[in-house]
Design a protein around this motif. Structure first.
Motif, short mmCIF file in Angstrom:
data_model
loop_
_atom_site.label_atom_id
_atom_site.label_comp_id
_atom_site.label_asym_id
_atom_site.label_seq_id
_atom_site.Cartn_x
_atom_site.Cartn_y
_atom_site.Cartn_z
N ILE A 1 -0.96 -15.13 2.25
CA ILE A 1 -0.60 -15.21 0.83
C ILE A 1 0.82 -14.68 0.68
N SER A 2 1.68 -15.45 0.03
CA SER A 2 3.09 -15.05 -0.09
C SER A 2 3.65 -15.42 -1.44
N SER A 3 4.87 -14.96 -1.69
CA SER A 3 5.56 -15.21 -2.96
C SER A 3 7.01 -15.52 -2.67
N SER A 4 7.64 -16.26 -3.56
CA SER A 4 9.06 -16.55 -3.41
C SER A 4 9.92 -15.34 -3.75
N ALA A 5 9.32 -14.29 -4.35
CA ALA A 5 10.09 -13.16 -4.84
C ALA A 5 10.26 -12.02 -3.85
N TYR A 6 9.48 -12.02 -2.76
CA TYR A 6 9.56 -10.89 -1.82
C TYR A 6 9.06 -11.31 -0.43
N SER A 7 9.47 -10.52 0.57
CA SER A 7 9.08 -10.82 1.95
C SER A 7 7.66 -10.36 2.27
N THR A 8 7.14 -9.42 1.51
CA THR A 8 5.80 -8.88 1.74
C THR A 8 4.75 -9.99 1.75
N LEU A 9 3.82 -9.89 2.69
CA LEU A 9 2.76 -10.88 2.84
C LEU A 9 1.41 -10.21 2.70
N TYR A 10 0.41 -11.01 2.35
CA TYR A 10 -0.97 -10.55 2.36
C TYR A 10 -1.77 -11.44 3.31
N VAL A 11 -2.67 -10.81 4.05
CA VAL A 11 -3.48 -11.53 5.02
C VAL A 11 -4.95 -11.36 4.65
N LEU A 12 -5.63 -12.48 4.40
CA LEU A 12 -7.04 -12.47 4.08
C LEU A 12 -7.82 -12.97 5.29
N ASN A 13 -8.78 -12.16 5.74
CA ASN A 13 -9.63 -12.51 6.87
C ASN A 13 -10.83 -13.29 6.33
N LEU A 14 -10.97 -14.54 6.74
CA LEU A 14 -12.04 -15.38 6.23
C LEU A 14 -13.42 -14.98 6.74
N ASN A 15 -13.46 -14.13 7.75
CA ASN A 15 -14.76 -13.70 8.27
C ASN A 15 -15.46 -12.73 7.32
N ASP A 16 -14.66 -11.88 6.63
CA ASP A 16 -15.28 -10.88 5.74
C ASP A 16 -14.56 -10.72 4.41
N ASP A 17 -13.55 -11.57 4.15
CA ASP A 17 -12.77 -11.54 2.90
C ASP A 17 -11.98 -10.25 2.72
N SER A 18 -11.76 -9.50 3.80
CA SER A 18 -10.91 -8.31 3.70
C SER A 18 -9.45 -8.74 3.61
N VAL A 19 -8.63 -7.91 2.95
CA VAL A 19 -7.22 -8.23 2.73
C VAL A 19 -6.36 -7.03 3.10
N TYR A 20 -5.26 -7.27 3.77
CA TYR A 20 -4.30 -6.19 3.99
C TYR A 20 -2.89 -6.71 3.76
N GLN A 21 -1.99 -5.77 3.50
CA GLN A 21 -0.60 -6.09 3.25
C GLN A 21 0.19 -6.02 4.54
N ALA A 22 0.99 -7.05 4.81
CA ALA A 22 1.84 -7.09 5.99
C ALA A 22 3.29 -7.02 5.55
N ASN A 23 3.99 -5.99 6.02
CA ASN A 23 5.37 -5.79 5.62
C ASN A 23 6.32 -5.97 6.80
N TYR A 24 7.43 -6.61 6.55
CA TYR A 24 8.53 -6.61 7.49
C TYR A 24 9.82 -6.55 6.68
N THR A 25 10.88 -6.04 7.28
CA THR A 25 12.13 -5.86 6.56
C THR A 25 13.23 -6.71 7.18
N PRO A 26 13.65 -7.77 6.51
CA PRO A 26 14.75 -8.58 7.03
C PRO A 26 16.02 -7.72 7.14
N THR A 27 16.84 -8.01 8.14
CA THR A 27 18.10 -7.28 8.30
C THR A 27 19.30 -8.07 7.81
N LEU A 28 19.14 -9.38 7.65
CA LEU A 28 20.26 -10.22 7.22
C LEU A 28 20.26 -10.46 5.71
N SER A 29 19.16 -10.18 5.05
CA SER A 29 19.06 -10.46 3.61
C SER A 29 18.21 -9.37 2.96
#
Length: 384
Positions: free
Chosen positions: A231-259
């Protein structure tokens, strides 16, 4: 028309400061080889008046299906043979009627496709015969009834032949979107919380002026990758990952260095003139804009494009422009591993944002209009 292959190789050398995170490939130097191919439409015409806005891919990415609004037809494109394989006619009215408008579509399996209209979900076979007609306004999820005008935002993820759908459900005019899992077989609606979402720079700009009321907000994207939904947005690099096995969700962060990693935020919530609306939206679009990460099954990694625009001619053209339709100043490519850690990134020497991006056989494909013919730029990433 006859088959056309425009083969031109462009070798672009980039440098990026990201540290190497794997021993196999050197992400400090990336070369990108590109060629352009054009689909043979034979004696038919592939209508590109609206680009390929309403489309869906088969699960193996072998076929691309395009919906033609004006014709009420669906084009089946063979991406291996690069030809229009079939033009499937649909009825606009009657027992097999699709209606006047299709907002999105999704491939279910080789013999079935899901089309979404105004508050409806329609299952069709690949001959245009209606299998199921679901009116969302008449669906009851326990004690929860959907309101008139409610529907799924573009490109949700249907599973189990459309009996289960993950996506943003709400009212586009009101801007009331909630991420849910809708089980139509069990009549169960589950709200799925995205942790930390309220801390991210989301926005909604209301235009309330003379004879016009509308709004604009960031694009939201859903992409299936194996047993996960990204799950993503055009407004930020932060992502969300939903596991279809149990519907759990966590936030995945990375920090671009060029932008920047996200938009600045702090925009007005409401404007009262078209001119001010254009100014605010142009300001927002000059900041970083992220596309959805696309999954490369063969190489077990994600590719994500992002870009910035130029504040030119903001008072011209349609009122509601997508950011990629503006003059482009910078385009970036980020490479992420299968756990969404940043491996490398680069500033691309192009001034056109890749459009309708997907991956086939380890290559990134992007839609391009080649003299009103359906074409694709194919990009191969090489590591030195």
């Amino acid at each position: 028309m006859k088959f056309i292959l425009l083969a031109f190789s462009i070798l672009i050398l980039f440098s990026c400061a990201t540290s190497v995170k794997e021993n196999v490939e050197d992400y400090s130097k990336i070369t990108l080889t590109m060629d352009t191919v054009v689909v043979d439409s034979g004696d038919d015409i592939i209508n590109l008046k609206y680009g390929i806005w309403t489309n869906t891919l088969s699960e193996d990415n072998k076929f691309l299906y395009l919906w033609n609004t004006g014709e009420s037809t669906m084009d089946k494109i063979n991406l291996e043979a690069l030809r229009l394989e079939k033009k499937i006619p649909f009825e606009r009215e009657g027992p097999n009627g699709v209606g006047d408008y299709v907002s999105w579509m999704s491939f279910l399996h080789e013999n079935e496709v899901l089309l979404a209209g105004f508050g409806t979900l329609l299952n069709f076979d690949m001959e245009g015969k209606k299998i199921r007609d679901l009116d969302l306004g008449k669906v009851t999820f326990g004690k929860v009834n959907l309101e008139a005008g409610d529907g799924f935002d573009r490109n949700p993820i249907p599973l189990e032949k459309g009996d289960v759908i993950y996506g943003y459900l709400g009212n586009g005019i009101k801007g009331t979107w909630t991420f849910v899992k809708a089980n139509f077989k069990e009549n169960k609606l589950t709200r799925i919380e995205l942790p930390g979402i309220n801390e991210l720079p989301d926005y909604r700009i209301l235009l309330e002026g003379d004879n016009i009321n509308s709004s604009a907000s960031p694009e939201k994207f859903l992409k299936k990758a194996g047993n996960r939904i990204i799950i993503s947005s055009s407004a930020y690099s932060t992502l969300y990952v939903l596991n279809l096995n149990d519907d759990s969700v966590y936030q995945a962060n990375y920090t671009p260095t060029l932008s920047p990693k996200q938009k600045k935020g702090g925009y007005p919530e409401k404007v009262e003139s078209v001119e001010r609306f254009r100014e605010v939206m142009a300001e927002i679009d000059t900041e970083i804009n992220f596309q959805a990460p696309v999954w490369d099954e063969q190489n077990r990694r994600f590719y994500r494009f992002s870009f910035e625009t130029l504040p030119k001619d903001i008072y011209k053209g349609p009122l509601f422009l997508s950011a990629h339709q503006r003059p482009i100043s910078k385009v970036y490519l980020s490479i992420l591993d299968e756990n969404l850690n940043l491996l490398g990134e680069t500033l691309l020497n192009i001034k056109q944002v890749p459009n309708t991006v997907f991956v086939r056989d380890g290559q990134i494909w992007s839609y391009v209009n080649v003299e009103d013919e359906l074409g694709f730029v194919r990009m191969t990433i090489n590591y030195e």
